[in-house]
Design a protein around this motif. Structure first.
Motif, PDB file in Angstrom:
ATOM      1  N   LEU A 271       1.072  -1.982   6.076  1.00  0.00           N
ATOM      2  CA  LEU A 271       0.877  -1.290   7.371  1.00  0.00           C
ATOM      3  C   LEU A 271      -0.035  -2.199   8.176  1.00  0.00           C
ATOM      4  CD1 LEU A 271      -0.383   2.293   5.309  1.00  0.00           C
ATOM      5  CD2 LEU A 271       1.741   1.550   6.749  1.00  0.00           C
ATOM      6  N   TYR A 272      -0.797  -2.897   7.661  1.00  0.00           N
ATOM      7  CA  TYR A 272      -1.881  -3.644   8.299  1.00  0.00           C
ATOM      8  C   TYR A 272      -0.825  -4.883   9.158  1.00  0.00           C
ATOM      9  CZ  TYR A 272      -5.717  -6.669  10.095  1.00  0.00           C
ATOM     10  OH  TYR A 272      -6.592  -7.296  10.736  1.00  0.00           O
ATOM     11  N   ARG A 273      -0.436  -5.777   8.068  1.00  0.00           N
ATOM     12  CA  ARG A 273       0.388  -6.912   8.613  1.00  0.00           C
ATOM     13  C   ARG A 273       1.857  -6.434   9.116  1.00  0.00           C
ATOM     14  NH1 ARG A 273      -1.880 -11.012   4.000  1.00  0.00           N
ATOM     15  NH2 ARG A 273      -4.083 -11.076   4.344  1.00  0.00           N
ATOM     16  N   ARG A 274       2.321  -5.256   8.926  1.00  0.00           N
ATOM     17  CA  ARG A 274       3.606  -4.875   9.190  1.00  0.00           C
ATOM     18  C   ARG A 274       4.715  -5.873   8.249  1.00  0.00           C
ATOM     19  NH1 ARG A 274       3.022  -0.051  12.030  1.00  0.00           N
ATOM     20  NH2 ARG A 274       1.177  -0.580  13.465  1.00  0.00           N
ATOM     21  N   ASN A 275       4.311  -6.138   7.320  1.00  0.00           N
ATOM     22  CA  ASN A 275       5.202  -6.910   6.370  1.00  0.00           C
ATOM     23  C   ASN A 275       6.245  -6.140   5.622  1.00  0.00           C
ATOM     24  OD1 ASN A 275       6.570  -8.888   4.826  1.00  0.00           O
ATOM     25  ND2 ASN A 275       4.700 -10.046   4.390  1.00  0.00           N
ATOM     26  N   ILE A 276       7.318  -5.825   6.017  1.00  0.00           N
ATOM     27  CA  ILE A 276       8.398  -4.872   5.287  1.00  0.00           C
ATOM     28  C   ILE A 276       8.639  -5.590   4.057  1.00  0.00           C
ATOM     29  CG2 ILE A 276      10.415  -3.529   5.303  1.00  0.00           C
ATOM     30  CD1 ILE A 276       8.262  -2.374   6.996  1.00  0.00           C
ATOM     31  N   ASN A 277       9.041  -6.754   4.108  1.00  0.00           N
ATOM     32  CA  ASN A 277       9.279  -7.615   2.513  1.00  0.00           C
ATOM     33  C   ASN A 277       8.398  -7.459   1.676  1.00  0.00           C
ATOM     34  OD1 ASN A 277      11.238  -9.629   1.202  1.00  0.00           O
ATOM     35  ND2 ASN A 277       9.341 -10.971   1.571  1.00  0.00           N
ATOM     36  N   ALA A 278       6.946  -7.448   1.984  1.00  0.00           N
ATOM     37  CA  ALA A 278       5.887  -7.259   1.069  1.00  0.00           C
ATOM     38  C   ALA A 278       6.117  -5.925   0.394  1.00  0.00           C
ATOM     39  CB  ALA A 278       4.613  -7.533   1.752  1.00  0.00           C
ATOM     40  N   TYR A 279       6.439  -4.919   1.272  1.00  0.00           N
ATOM     41  CA  TYR A 279       6.642  -3.563   0.451  1.00  0.00           C
ATOM     42  C   TYR A 279       7.932  -3.583  -0.494  1.00  0.00           C
ATOM     43  CZ  TYR A 279       7.454   1.352   0.302  1.00  0.00           C
ATOM     44  OH  TYR A 279       7.633   2.694  -0.211  1.00  0.00           O
ATOM     45  N   ARG A 280       8.918  -4.423  -0.225  1.00  0.00           N
ATOM     46  CA  ARG A 280       9.823  -4.512  -1.238  1.00  0.00           C
ATOM     47  C   ARG A 280       9.629  -5.219  -2.338  1.00  0.00           C
ATOM     48  NH1 ARG A 280      12.856  -6.085   3.450  1.00  0.00           N
ATOM     49  NH2 ARG A 280      13.953  -4.417   4.499  1.00  0.00           N
ATOM     50  N   VAL A 281       8.866  -6.289  -2.217  1.00  0.00           N
ATOM     51  CA  VAL A 281       8.236  -7.030  -3.215  1.00  0.00           C
ATOM     52  C   VAL A 281       7.382  -6.271  -4.262  1.00  0.00           C
ATOM     53  CG1 VAL A 281       6.993  -9.173  -3.962  1.00  0.00           C
ATOM     54  CG2 VAL A 281       8.736  -9.369  -2.255  1.00  0.00           C
ATOM     55  N   LEU A 282       6.424  -5.389  -3.537  1.00  0.00           N
ATOM     56  CA  LEU A 282       5.362  -4.780  -4.300  1.00  0.00           C
ATOM     57  C   LEU A 282       6.272  -3.844  -5.323  1.00  0.00           C
ATOM     58  CD1 LEU A 282       2.671  -3.549  -4.697  1.00  0.00           C
ATOM     59  CD2 LEU A 282       2.970  -2.182  -2.805  1.00  0.00           C
ATOM     60  N   ILE A 283       7.077  -2.979  -4.566  1.00  0.00           N
ATOM     61  CA  ILE A 283       7.830  -1.963  -5.367  1.00  0.00           C
ATOM     62  C   ILE A 283       8.704  -2.544  -6.373  1.00  0.00           C
ATOM     63  CG2 ILE A 283       9.808  -0.022  -5.097  1.00  0.00           C
ATOM     64  CD1 ILE A 283       7.073   0.776  -3.922  1.00  0.00           C
ATOM     65  N   SER A 284       9.364  -3.536  -6.306  1.00  0.00           N
ATOM     66  CA  SER A 284      10.248  -4.157  -7.417  1.00  0.00           C
ATOM     67  C   SER A 284       9.591  -4.708  -8.336  1.00  0.00           C
ATOM     68  CB  SER A 284      11.281  -5.012  -6.391  1.00  0.00           C
ATOM     69  OG  SER A 284      10.523  -6.402  -6.026  1.00  0.00           O
ATOM     70  N   GLY A 285       8.382  -5.416  -8.109  1.00  0.00           N
ATOM     71  CA  GLY A 285       7.726  -5.809  -9.134  1.00  0.00           C
ATOM     72  C   GLY A 285       6.940  -4.769  -9.835  1.00  0.00           C
ATOM     73  N   LEU A 286       6.145  -3.943  -9.341  1.00  0.00           N
ATOM     74  CA  LEU A 286       5.599  -2.687  -9.969  1.00  0.00           C
ATOM     75  C   LEU A 286       6.670  -1.752 -10.908  1.00  0.00           C
ATOM     76  CD1 LEU A 286       3.204  -1.139  -7.577  1.00  0.00           C
ATOM     77  CD2 LEU A 286       2.546  -2.581  -9.636  1.00  0.00           C
ATOM     78  N   TRP A 287       7.992  -1.695 -10.259  1.00  0.00           N
ATOM     79  CA  TRP A 287       8.961  -0.904 -11.038  1.00  0.00           C
ATOM     80  C   TRP A 287       9.360  -1.703 -12.289  1.00  0.00           C
ATOM     81  CZ3 TRP A 287      10.021   3.755 -11.742  1.00  0.00           C
ATOM     82  CH2 TRP A 287      11.605   4.051 -12.380  1.00  0.00           C
ATOM     83  N   ALA A 288       9.774  -3.106 -12.194  1.00  0.00           N
ATOM     84  CA  ALA A 288      10.357  -3.680 -13.164  1.00  0.00           C
ATOM     85  C   ALA A 288       9.026  -3.714 -14.301  1.00  0.00           C
ATOM     86  CB  ALA A 288      10.340  -5.321 -12.852  1.00  0.00           C
ATOM     87  N   GLY A 289       7.885  -3.803 -14.078  1.00  0.00           N
ATOM     88  CA  GLY A 289       6.935  -3.686 -14.979  1.00  0.00           C
ATOM     89  C   GLY A 289       6.911  -2.649 -15.666  1.00  0.00           C
ATOM     90  N   ILE A 290       7.006  -1.311 -14.935  1.00  0.00           N
ATOM     91  CA  ILE A 290       6.991   0.044 -15.550  1.00  0.00           C
ATOM     92  C   ILE A 290       8.016   0.124 -16.312  1.00  0.00           C
ATOM     93  CG2 ILE A 290       7.328   2.308 -14.979  1.00  0.00           C
ATOM     94  CD1 ILE A 290       5.861   1.990 -12.167  1.00  0.00           C
ATOM     95  N   MET A 291       9.242  -0.323 -16.012  1.00  0.00           N
ATOM     96  CA  MET A 291      10.571  -0.293 -16.940  1.00  0.00           C
ATOM     97  C   MET A 291      10.722  -1.280 -17.942  1.00  0.00           C
ATOM     98  SD  MET A 291      11.974   2.609 -15.645  1.00  0.00           S
ATOM     99  CE  MET A 291      13.377   2.685 -16.441  1.00  0.00           C
ATOM    100  N   ASN A 292       9.579  -2.120 -18.129  1.00  0.00           N
ATOM    101  CA  ASN A 292       9.668  -3.254 -18.892  1.00  0.00           C
ATOM    102  C   ASN A 292      10.838  -4.280 -18.931  1.00  0.00           C
ATOM    103  OD1 ASN A 292       7.919  -3.965 -21.037  1.00  0.00           O
ATOM    104  ND2 ASN A 292       9.371  -3.609 -22.688  1.00  0.00           N
ATOM    105  N   ASN A 293      11.312  -4.486 -17.527  1.00  0.00           N
ATOM    106  CA  ASN A 293      12.346  -5.313 -17.195  1.00  0.00           C
ATOM    107  C   ASN A 293      11.689  -6.898 -17.378  1.00  0.00           C
ATOM    108  OD1 ASN A 293      14.486  -6.777 -16.536  1.00  0.00           O
ATOM    109  ND2 ASN A 293      14.526  -5.644 -14.350  1.00  0.00           N
ATOM    110  N   LYS A 294      12.102  -7.519 -18.323  1.00  0.00           N
ATOM    111  CA  LYS A 294      11.677  -8.827 -18.411  1.00  0.00           C
ATOM    112  C   LYS A 294      12.677  -9.976 -18.112  1.00  0.00           C
ATOM    113  CE  LYS A 294       8.163  -7.516 -21.817  1.00  0.00           C
ATOM    114  NZ  LYS A 294       7.734  -7.755 -23.200  1.00  0.00           N
ATOM    115  N   ASN A 295      13.891  -9.510 -17.459  1.00  0.00           N
ATOM    116  CA  ASN A 295      14.922 -10.328 -17.163  1.00  0.00           C
ATOM    117  C   ASN A 295      14.660 -11.063 -15.768  1.00  0.00           C
ATOM    118  OD1 ASN A 295      16.379  -9.651 -19.470  1.00  0.00           O
ATOM    119  ND2 ASN A 295      17.252  -7.946 -18.197  1.00  0.00           N
TER     120      ASN A 295
END
Length: 295
Positions: A271-295
């Motif tokens: 929101l502050y820096r208007r960095n949409i790519n940061a949002y994608r990285v944040l979501i994909s990283g958190l989701w991979a951790g939740i799903m125990n994706n270690k690949n």
């Protein structure tokens, strides 16, 4: 009796820094036994450069080039496994962008021999700035604080005390042979970031101390600027801190931390820096951790 110390140094596409690190290791006041250099499939001519500089001709230099990039975690896991076959008294872990000062190993050994512990040097940047991020305690209970608390200050270092810390980076820790045998292998599923925290937690849980040695200094060549650049490393950061919480925290702490991190980093970087790519990285990283994706 002289202690046998094997060095495990992992490198990837930093041939110039690597040579500086190797020279610093070989110029220690306490002579090392062997260096196990793990080249994580570098593409910058690292092998040819090592040969040109004469390292590949040294009897105590073991060069292992992997067939693909194993990440820092995989490189250290492989290096430690190979170094243990020689049955050293200690293994000294080293990254390619650091440079231990000449008395670093000697002073680490003095503390490890006295306390039977893992010992870690104090890190400074090349310009003299204090670079240590070591902390005194793990926190896997309070979801609104970092999982390492009680950050060591420069003032405490200058007081000349040897301090108990909860974790080491894989930048200069000296680890006794018996500790590695008890704690086991480095978890290479982290790939990069968090593998050292996981290993440190297992060291502490196994009943060993980790000491920060104020008289052992190490120069860190590259500065860390967290939160300024969202890239592939940031993905592993979010994935791996989530995996750490899944392993060591309770379920409610895990989920509160995930929610807290989501809103905190969404606000500051999306929101502050208007960095949409940061949002994608944040979501994909958190989701991979939740799903125990270690690949």
């Amino acid at each position: 009796m002289k202690m046998k110390v094997n060095v495990v140094l992992v490198t990837y596409n930093r041939k110039n820094l690597l040579i500086e690190a190797l020279d610093a290791v070989l110029n220690q006041t306490y002579t090392i036994n062997k260096i196990f250099c793990i080249d994580n499939f570098s593409t910058d001519g690292t092998q040819d450069y090592l040969n040109e500089k004469g390292f590949l001709k040294r009897d105590n230099f073991i060069y292992i080039r992997t067939h693909n990039n194993l990440g820092g975690a995989g490189g250290f896991k492989l290096g430690v496994k190979e170094a243990l076959l020689d049955k050293p008294d200690y293994i000294w872990l080293m990254d390619d962008d650091v440079e231990p000062e000449p008395t670093c190993l000697e002073n680490l050994l003095s503390v490890s021999n006295e306390y039977g512990c893992v010992s870690q040097p104090v890190r400074y940047y090349s310009d003299g700035e204090f670079a240590s991020f070591e902390s005194k305690l793990f926190n896997f209970k309070n979801p609104f604080r970092d999982f390492k608390v009680g950050k060591i200050s420069l003032e405490e270092i200058r007081e000349g005390r040897i301090l108990d810390i909860c974790a080491v980076p894989f930048e200069g820790p000296l680890i006794p042979y018996e500790v590695i045998l008890k704690v086991g292998e480095i978890d290479d599923s982290y790939f990069i970031i968090g593998d050292d925290t996981d290993y440190s937690k297992r060291i502490i849980d196994s009943g060993y101390k980790i000491k920060l040695v104020n008289s052992a200094n190490l120069i860190r060549k590259l500065k860390i600027n967290p939160g300024t650049d969202f890239n592939w490393k940031t993905y592993f950061y979010f994935r791996n801190i989530t995996l750490l919480d899944k392993k060591f925290s309770s379920l409610w702490v895990l989920w509160l931390r995930i929610i807290y991190r989501f809103f905190r980093f969404s606000f500051s970087n999306v929101l502050y820096r208007r960095n949409i790519n940061a949002y994608r990285v944040l979501i994909s990283g958190l989701w991979a951790g939740i799903m125990n994706n270690k690949n």
